[in-house]
Motif scaffolding. Structure first.
Motif, PDB file in Angstrom:
ATOM      1  N   VAL A 115       0.760  -1.029   0.016  1.00 55.29           N
ATOM      2  CA  VAL A 115       0.080   0.136   0.002  1.00 55.29           C
ATOM      3  C   VAL A 115       0.913   1.191  -0.057  1.00 55.29           C
ATOM      4  N   LEU A 116       1.943   1.106   0.602  1.00 52.98           N
ATOM      5  CA  LEU A 116       3.062   2.120   0.396  1.00 52.98           C
ATOM      6  C   LEU A 116       3.454   2.570  -1.061  1.00 52.98           C
ATOM      7  N   MET A 117       3.190   1.975  -2.009  1.00 49.68           N
ATOM      8  CA  MET A 117       3.362   2.273  -3.337  1.00 49.68           C
ATOM      9  C   MET A 117       2.461   3.481  -3.702  1.00 49.68           C
ATOM     10  N   LYS A 118       1.537   3.848  -2.964  1.00 51.25           N
ATOM     11  CA  LYS A 118       0.550   4.881  -3.342  1.00 51.25           C
ATOM     12  C   LYS A 118       1.097   6.150  -2.575  1.00 51.25           C
ATOM     13  N   SER A 119       2.177   5.973  -1.878  1.00 48.70           N
ATOM     14  CA  SER A 119       2.565   7.240  -0.973  1.00 48.70           C
ATOM     15  C   SER A 119       4.061   7.466  -0.998  1.00 48.70           C
ATOM     16  N   PRO A 120       4.634   7.674  -2.149  1.00 51.11           N
ATOM     17  CA  PRO A 120       5.920   7.919  -2.376  1.00 51.11           C
ATOM     18  C   PRO A 120       6.666   8.862  -1.236  1.00 51.11           C
ATOM     19  N   ASP A 121       5.957   9.644  -1.076  1.00 54.59           N
ATOM     20  CA  ASP A 121       6.504  10.881  -0.128  1.00 54.59           C
ATOM     21  C   ASP A 121       6.738  10.307   1.334  1.00 54.59           C
ATOM     22  N   LEU A 122       5.749   9.715   1.786  1.00 59.02           N
ATOM     23  CA  LEU A 122       5.853   8.910   3.128  1.00 59.02           C
ATOM     24  C   LEU A 122       6.911   8.002   2.965  1.00 59.02           C
ATOM     25  N   VAL A 123       7.296   6.935   2.036  1.00 55.72           N
ATOM     26  CA  VAL A 123       8.289   6.227   1.759  1.00 55.72           C
ATOM     27  C   VAL A 123       9.458   7.035   1.878  1.00 55.72           C
ATOM     28  N   ALA A 124       9.599   8.029   1.202  1.00 51.46           N
ATOM     29  CA  ALA A 124      11.101   8.504   1.439  1.00 51.46           C
ATOM     30  C   ALA A 124      11.345   9.293   2.639  1.00 51.46           C
ATOM     31  N   ASP A 125      10.293   9.870   3.444  1.00 48.06           N
ATOM     32  CA  ASP A 125      10.274  10.065   4.797  1.00 48.06           C
ATOM     33  C   ASP A 125      10.728   9.070   5.746  1.00 48.06           C
ATOM     34  N   CYS A 126      10.289   7.837   5.455  1.00 45.92           N
ATOM     35  CA  CYS A 126      10.877   6.685   6.384  1.00 45.92           C
ATOM     36  C   CYS A 126      12.166   6.208   5.955  1.00 45.92           C
ATOM     37  N   VAL A 127      12.551   6.422   4.619  1.00 46.26           N
ATOM     38  CA  VAL A 127      13.806   5.950   4.335  1.00 46.26           C
ATOM     39  C   VAL A 127      14.825   6.985   4.905  1.00 46.26           C
ATOM     40  N   ALA A 128      14.561   8.145   4.702  1.00 49.49           N
ATOM     41  CA  ALA A 128      15.404   9.429   5.194  1.00 49.49           C
ATOM     42  C   ALA A 128      15.514   9.231   6.891  1.00 49.49           C
ATOM     43  N   ALA A 129      14.615   8.773   7.461  1.00 47.70           N
ATOM     44  CA  ALA A 129      14.536   8.667   8.901  1.00 47.70           C
ATOM     45  C   ALA A 129      15.382   7.527   9.202  1.00 47.70           C
ATOM     46  N   MET A 130      15.274   6.442   8.483  1.00 48.27           N
ATOM     47  CA  MET A 130      16.036   5.094   8.838  1.00 48.27           C
ATOM     48  C   MET A 130      17.595   5.437   8.566  1.00 48.27           C
ATOM     49  N   CYS A 131      17.879   6.074   7.331  1.00 45.71           N
ATOM     50  CA  CYS A 131      19.144   6.329   6.983  1.00 45.71           C
ATOM     51  C   CYS A 131      19.896   7.123   8.048  1.00 45.71           C
ATOM     52  N   ALA A 132      19.133   8.199   8.574  1.00 49.74           N
ATOM     53  CA  ALA A 132      19.902   8.983   9.588  1.00 49.74           C
ATOM     54  C   ALA A 132      20.123   8.275  11.025  1.00 49.74           C
ATOM     55  N   ALA A 133      19.468   7.195  10.987  1.00 53.69           N
ATOM     56  CA  ALA A 133      19.597   6.262  12.550  1.00 53.69           C
ATOM     57  C   ALA A 133      20.648   5.506  12.316  1.00 53.69           C
ATOM     58  N   VAL A 134      20.847   4.861  11.289  1.00 53.33           N
ATOM     59  CA  VAL A 134      21.898   3.768  11.228  1.00 53.33           C
ATOM     60  C   VAL A 134      23.164   4.168  10.200  1.00 53.33           C
ATOM     61  N   ASP A 135      24.118   3.410  10.403  1.00 52.13           N
ATOM     62  CA  ASP A 135      25.350   3.377   9.388  1.00 52.13           C
ATOM     63  C   ASP A 135      25.195   2.309   8.301  1.00 52.13           C
ATOM     64  N   VAL A 136      24.371   1.373   8.664  1.00 53.42           N
ATOM     65  CA  VAL A 136      24.340   0.307   7.695  1.00 53.42           C
ATOM     66  C   VAL A 136      23.395   0.706   6.475  1.00 53.42           C
ATOM     67  N   GLU A 137      23.452   0.016   5.288  1.00 50.06           N
ATOM     68  CA  GLU A 137      22.751   0.421   4.461  1.00 50.06           C
ATOM     69  C   GLU A 137      21.183   0.155   4.546  1.00 50.06           C
ATOM     70  N   VAL A 138      20.340   1.091   3.932  1.00 50.00           N
ATOM     71  CA  VAL A 138      18.849   1.206   4.006  1.00 50.00           C
ATOM     72  C   VAL A 138      18.361   0.805   2.727  1.00 50.00           C
ATOM     73  N   THR A 139      17.538  -0.125   2.448  1.00 51.12           N
ATOM     74  CA  THR A 139      17.173  -0.539   1.056  1.00 51.12           C
ATOM     75  C   THR A 139      15.623  -0.617   1.090  1.00 51.12           C
ATOM     76  N   VAL A 140      15.175  -0.751  -0.090  1.00 43.65           N
ATOM     77  CA  VAL A 140      13.641  -0.879  -0.300  1.00 43.65           C
ATOM     78  C   VAL A 140      13.402  -2.045  -0.970  1.00 43.65           C
ATOM     79  N   LYS A 141      12.417  -2.906  -0.800  1.00 44.57           N
ATOM     80  CA  LYS A 141      11.555  -3.531  -1.554  1.00 44.57           C
ATOM     81  C   LYS A 141      10.308  -3.369  -2.238  1.00 44.57           C
ATOM     82  N   CYS A 142       9.882  -3.129  -3.395  1.00 48.93           N
ATOM     83  CA  CYS A 142       8.717  -2.599  -3.732  1.00 48.93           C
ATOM     84  C   CYS A 142       7.927  -3.536  -4.905  1.00 48.93           C
TER      85      CYS A 142
END
Length: 334
Positions: A115-142
């Protein structure tokens, strides 16, 4: 060091085993690692609420031998996903993956998954928050899209948003997901595959590491996609049901390293692991259910499956049953 780790896991993701609920648990991943030193392994999806609000940190348990191994998270709250990612990184996972592809009713009710495919801006916010929180790579499966979306219109926007947010690697299941009218099982088979759009996205986003998922059932089917320029292939059910065909041949064929693993040897290697896990409270069938396909298509495979299927749940069943099953394949008493 961080760049070196990311580079290595990027190489490993040339072939990966898809995250599959109820299948790719820690026992499954231990077996798969014995078959391939190189392939990237994924956990089952773990929800961020379960970790952050439920304190279910046991869901992060894994064996050090599983590396490289990625944690897949399900969620849609950026702050909560950041906390969950931090827990995953602290547990030692090499990658944190955000699930934007699962079509089940349960994940829809939680406003995550496909369902997140309908909300790319929200997904971007999620990815940005995760990237800021960890040093390991953050990836997406869609997916390539959901319901009546036009993949040619929505997928480039989706990829652009997550790339801007810091995602450098994405796995695309080359089917749409129908959130109403199809079951999760039907969503794995009925929506038509569109491999071409995944290749088009690689051409449009050359900076992204793009892996293809969906319908690939053998290494012979995987290699042409890699030769056409994709960075990786993710295989799900075939890797689970025919692990020797896929994973034991992956290192020499996909990575150019080592030799094919012998499933008979792998069974022998599993015996001490099974003993160790049973001392800790595991039941034999919890481990051997992942081993049923080890000899798929080979003489004795049916008897191997029969012995394990019928006997592993019985009281007192232990590694002697596995040795008995192996004799049905090799003809040699263990």
């Amino acid at each position: 060091m961080e760049k070196a780790v990311k580079s290595q896991i990027g190489v490993s993701s040339r072939l990966s085993v898809a995250p599959m609920m109820d299948w790719t648990d820690r026992h499954c991943r231990y077996l798969h690692r014995l078959l391939s030193n190189e392939a990237l392994l994924y956990t089952e999806m773990v929800t961020s609420p379960a970790l952050v609000r439920g304190g279910a940190l046991h869901l992060l348990d894994h064996d050090q031998s599983e590396h490289p191994v990625a944690l897949q998270l399900g969620g849609s709250d950026p702050a909560e996903l950041a906390k969950a990612a931090r827990l995953g990184a602290a547990a030692g996972y090499d990658e944190i993956n955000l699930n934007c592809g699962c079509p089940s009713d349960r994940v829809q009710s939680g406003a995550f998954g496909a369902v997140l495919m309908k909300s790319p801006d929200l997904v971007a916010d999620c990815v940005a928050a995760m990237c800021a929180a960890v040093d390991v790579e953050v990836t997406v499966k869609c997916r390539i899209g959901v319901d009546d979306q036009d993949p040619q219109a929505v997928l480039p926007v989706f990829l652009d948003r997550i790339a801007e947010a810091g995602c450098e690697r994405v796995t695309i299941h080359a089917r749409k997901a129908w959130l109403k009218g199809l079951s999760p099982k039907e969503n794995r088979d009925i929506p038509p595959l569109d491999y071409d759009i995944v290749h088009q996205m690689k051409a449009a986003f050359p900076q992204l590491h793009i892996s293809l998922n969906g319908g690939v059932a053998s290494l012979d089917e995987a290699l042409p996609h890699l030769e056409r320029g994709l960075d990786g292939i993710m295989i799900g059910r075939a890797a689970y049901h025919q692990p020797s065909d896929i994973l034991s041949n992956a290192d020499p064929l996909i990575y150019g390293t080592g030799t094919a693993a012998d499933p008979v040897v792998v069974v022998g290697q599993m015996l001490s692991y099974i003993d160790d896990q049973m001392v800790k409270g595991a039941r034999l069938h919890q481990i051997t259910r992942h081993m049923l396909g080890l000899f798929a298509g080979r003489p004795g495979a049916r008897n191997w499956r029969r012995v394990l299927s019928e006997g592993a749940s019985r009281p007192g069943a232990d590694t002697q049953l596995v040795a008995t099953a192996l004799e049905k394949v090799t003809g040699i008493a263990a």
